[in-house]
Design a protein around this motif. Sequence first.
Motif, PDB file in Angstrom:
ATOM      1  N   UNK A  26      -1.050  -5.727  -3.268  1.00 42.81           N
ATOM      2  CA  UNK A  26      -0.052  -5.692  -4.341  1.00 42.81           C
ATOM      3  C   UNK A  26       0.806  -6.952  -4.226  1.00 42.81           C
ATOM      4  N   UNK A  27       0.847  -7.809  -5.283  1.00 45.32           N
ATOM      5  CA  UNK A  27       1.642  -9.042  -5.191  1.00 45.32           C
ATOM      6  C   UNK A  27       3.125  -8.705  -5.029  1.00 45.32           C
ATOM      7  N   UNK A  28       3.768  -9.362  -4.089  1.00 46.65           N
ATOM      8  CA  UNK A  28       5.175  -9.122  -3.710  1.00 46.65           C
ATOM      9  C   UNK A  28       5.451  -7.626  -3.527  1.00 46.65           C
ATOM     10  N   UNK A  29       4.493  -6.924  -2.943  1.00 45.06           N
ATOM     11  CA  UNK A  29       4.648  -5.481  -2.743  1.00 45.06           C
ATOM     12  C   UNK A  29       5.572  -5.128  -1.594  1.00 45.06           C
ATOM     13  N   UNK A  30       5.666  -6.011  -0.610  1.00 46.14           N
ATOM     14  CA  UNK A  30       6.535  -5.755   0.545  1.00 46.14           C
ATOM     15  C   UNK A  30       7.935  -6.286   0.238  1.00 46.14           C
ATOM     16  N   UNK A  57      10.292   7.069   8.620  1.00 44.22           N
ATOM     17  CA  UNK A  57       9.694   6.834   7.302  1.00 44.22           C
ATOM     18  C   UNK A  57      10.142   7.877   6.282  1.00 44.22           C
ATOM     19  N   UNK A  58      10.348   7.421   5.048  1.00 44.53           N
ATOM     20  CA  UNK A  58      10.525   8.332   3.908  1.00 44.53           C
ATOM     21  C   UNK A  58       9.457   7.993   2.881  1.00 44.53           C
ATOM     22  N   UNK A  59       9.113   8.973   2.054  1.00 46.35           N
ATOM     23  CA  UNK A  59       8.032   8.765   1.087  1.00 46.35           C
ATOM     24  C   UNK A  59       8.521   9.092  -0.311  1.00 46.35           C
ATOM     25  N   UNK A  60       8.132   8.233  -1.267  1.00 49.83           N
ATOM     26  CA  UNK A  60       8.424   8.509  -2.677  1.00 49.83           C
ATOM     27  C   UNK A  60       7.101   8.893  -3.342  1.00 49.83           C
ATOM     28  N   UNK A  61       6.955  10.165  -3.664  1.00 52.31           N
ATOM     29  CA  UNK A  61       5.753  10.648  -4.345  1.00 52.31           C
ATOM     30  C   UNK A  61       6.076  10.843  -5.821  1.00 52.31           C
ATOM     31  N   UNK A  62       5.152  10.475  -6.710  1.00 50.23           N
ATOM     32  CA  UNK A  62       5.405  10.674  -8.132  1.00 50.23           C
ATOM     33  C   UNK A  62       4.359  10.006  -9.006  1.00 50.23           C
ATOM     34  N   UNK A  63       3.756   8.936  -8.481  1.00 53.07           N
ATOM     35  CA  UNK A  63       2.722   8.253  -9.273  1.00 53.07           C
ATOM     36  C   UNK A  63       1.413   9.033  -9.206  1.00 53.07           C
ATOM     37  N   UNK A  64       0.663   8.983 -10.314  1.00 50.19           N
ATOM     38  CA  UNK A  64      -0.594   9.713 -10.354  1.00 50.19           C
ATOM     39  C   UNK A  64      -1.773   8.821  -9.971  1.00 50.19           C
ATOM     40  N   UNK A  65      -1.519   7.532  -9.776  1.00 45.67           N
ATOM     41  CA  UNK A  65      -2.590   6.607  -9.404  1.00 45.67           C
ATOM     42  C   UNK A  65      -1.967   5.470  -8.598  1.00 45.67           C
ATOM     43  N   UNK A  66      -2.795   4.496  -8.193  1.00 42.96           N
ATOM     44  CA  UNK A  66      -2.313   3.460  -7.289  1.00 42.96           C
ATOM     45  C   UNK A  66      -1.128   2.680  -7.850  1.00 42.96           C
ATOM     46  N   UNK A  67      -0.164   2.418  -6.966  1.00 40.46           N
ATOM     47  CA  UNK A  67       1.011   1.624  -7.332  1.00 40.46           C
ATOM     48  C   UNK A  67       0.598   0.155  -7.434  1.00 40.46           C
ATOM     49  N   UNK A  68       0.983  -0.503  -8.543  1.00 37.76           N
ATOM     50  CA  UNK A  68       0.564  -1.890  -8.749  1.00 37.76           C
ATOM     51  C   UNK A  68       1.708  -2.888  -8.606  1.00 37.76           C
ATOM     52  N   UNK A  69       2.967  -2.413  -8.626  1.00 37.79           N
ATOM     53  CA  UNK A  69       4.090  -3.322  -8.408  1.00 37.79           C
ATOM     54  C   UNK A  69       5.334  -2.530  -7.998  1.00 37.79           C
ATOM     55  N   UNK A 293      -1.614 -14.428   2.087  1.00 36.70           N
ATOM     56  CA  UNK A 293      -0.228 -13.943   2.029  1.00 36.70           C
ATOM     57  C   UNK A 293       0.097 -13.470   0.615  1.00 36.70           C
ATOM     58  N   UNK A 294       0.579 -12.227   0.479  1.00 35.61           N
ATOM     59  CA  UNK A 294       0.911 -11.711  -0.856  1.00 35.61           C
ATOM     60  C   UNK A 294       2.403 -11.452  -1.033  1.00 35.61           C
ATOM     61  N   UNK A 295       3.178 -11.330   0.063  1.00 37.69           N
ATOM     62  CA  UNK A 295       4.616 -11.084  -0.067  1.00 37.69           C
ATOM     63  C   UNK A 295       5.391 -11.874   0.977  1.00 37.69           C
ATOM     64  N   UNK A 308       3.876 -10.127   4.184  1.00 45.30           N
ATOM     65  CA  UNK A 308       2.765  -9.178   4.072  1.00 45.30           C
ATOM     66  C   UNK A 308       1.500  -9.905   3.658  1.00 45.30           C
ATOM     67  N   UNK A 309       0.364  -9.543   4.275  1.00 46.40           N
ATOM     68  CA  UNK A 309      -0.898 -10.217   3.945  1.00 46.40           C
ATOM     69  C   UNK A 309      -1.919  -9.218   3.404  1.00 46.40           C
ATOM     70  N   UNK A 310      -2.991  -9.760   2.826  1.00 49.11           N
ATOM     71  CA  UNK A 310      -4.048  -8.932   2.238  1.00 49.11           C
ATOM     72  C   UNK A 310      -4.757  -8.079   3.274  1.00 49.11           C
TER      73      UNK A 310
END
Length: 620
Positions: A26-30, A57-69, A293-295, A308-310
Amino acid sequence: MENQTSLKAGVAELELEAVIGFNGHVPTGLKCHPDQEHLIYPLGCTILIQAINTQEQNFLHGHSNNVSCVTISKSGVYIASGQVTFMGFKADIILWDYKKRELIARLSLHKGKIEALAFSPNDLYLVSLGGPDDGSVVVWSIAKREAICGSPAAGLNVGNATTVLFSKCRDEMFVTAGNGTIRVWELDLPNRKIWPTECQTGQMKRIVMSITMADDDSFFYLGTTTGDILKMNPRTKLLADTGPAKDKFSLGVSAIKCLKMGGLLVGSGAGLLVFCRSPSYKPIKKIQLQGGITSITPRGEGHHFFVGTEESHIYRVNFTDFKETLITTCHFEAVQDIVFPFGTAELFATCAKKDIRVWHTLSNRELLRITVPNMTCHSIDFMRDGKSIISAWDDGRIRAFAPETGRLIYVINNAHRIGVTAIATTSDCKRVISGGGEGEVRVWQIGCQTQKLEEALKEHKSSVSCIRVKKNNEECVTASTDGTCIIWDLVRLRRNQMILANTLFQCVCYHPEEFQIITSGTDRKIAYWEVFDGSVIRELEGSLSGSVNGMDITQEGVHFVTGGNDHLVKVWDYNEGEVTHVGVGHSGNITGIRISPGNQYIISVSADGAILRWKCPFSS
């Protein structure tokens, strides 16, 4: 996630203790939160908030598919995240309250995918960019939680916009960039319109990968796929300078960050992290990291920052001495198998694609990594004495490694014709039983120096998916995708019993008293069978959708756990045949699941590279 709503009354939720995983693609995901205490990053359809110092750790659940940003507002009050979805369906943006760790609003307009998100500097607006099938840019009011206006993101004769960036000072200006397009937008709130101005780059045609703004809005910098950097003036919309002239960044500038103290941090697709300044963009300091490197995200003023890296590595880099520390690692390919050593829950091993990793259970730390390049590891097992990890590879070899050092102890060449797909060991450490893609089951005698083929058992017509050995080592059961399970006599080395069903068997377990076995597979049924004559005792509906891929039973035989393509971990009562607990958290197909010795934890692994640790509801 449709199963969440249909949880039956009386089914408790499994408590998720920890997650090992980070989607580095995910680009700039971190992101480092402005409170400087937490990292926020996506994994599948979850967003993790991890404390930097305590690893909580805490978790945010709510998306029905992969998070893209993912993006965080400047004040740190809000988090916004977007997802991908199926063609033609609406993709949601979710606005989260950071303090309460809960969902505030769902914003849906875009189709297919949310490409990028950005908050305005005073938390007034959120701007979102749709994916290639959508192609529009929308400005949302955060207070009203509704769209103000939208517009096509790029002109007709250029490519798609892929990145968006808000001004650092004004709530009315933002920038979008992508394939051959760089636009500066002005928000006209009274008329509910946004007005774009195309930036002039002259003869240069570039595809923008990453984008960053100087703190005073004087310039913004764009990283491109050709490995150079453009510096643009947002007021005049003209190109200020470009560079580097020679030695461009290999595989493109995939991440770029403007520092408060001046200068740029640049990350390349080849994993090079560089500190440089305009106009020469020559490296002043540089280090090489693993994976593109993505983030890049600074902590506070940027005296140190996280990268963060791929390959799903998260590094902490100190700016002054420019040295990297690896703080989080995880699998970046589908995890194929998980196994505990005999009698201890302190560590466990997993395998994915080309590497086997040994993890410390409580701290989630990687203790050892064994890599065999360009091969795929299908299955692993610990020898009972703990002196070797036996692994099954798709090049037809069985490899044994030392679990402390990762040293290769021995290789059995040409163990199977079409790759080794399953493996098990006997408790006296004298035999290894392997299954292959062609359906053969082979018994190997393991001596001090030698590995001898004792017998090749040819019955299965298709690949062997799972092997379990009886406690006294006199019998084993193999499950295969040809729709049979065979119980073998390991003393006389012939078949005792065969079980037939109209399914591709994926997993099998002996009940601890060893008079019954349970199986499951692609027909979603969990079946109990009599070992003595191979007759079916009962069948349960294992899942509502998708195959059941993994199964394990407690040492007492009171409970067993299953996981599969419905992304749910289920705990079952063996005698009642009822689900007692359900764990929601995976966003990929669950590929394997194990209960730790001593019944403290359940560990499940999935096809998106995640490893989840659950608290066992019935400790012994």
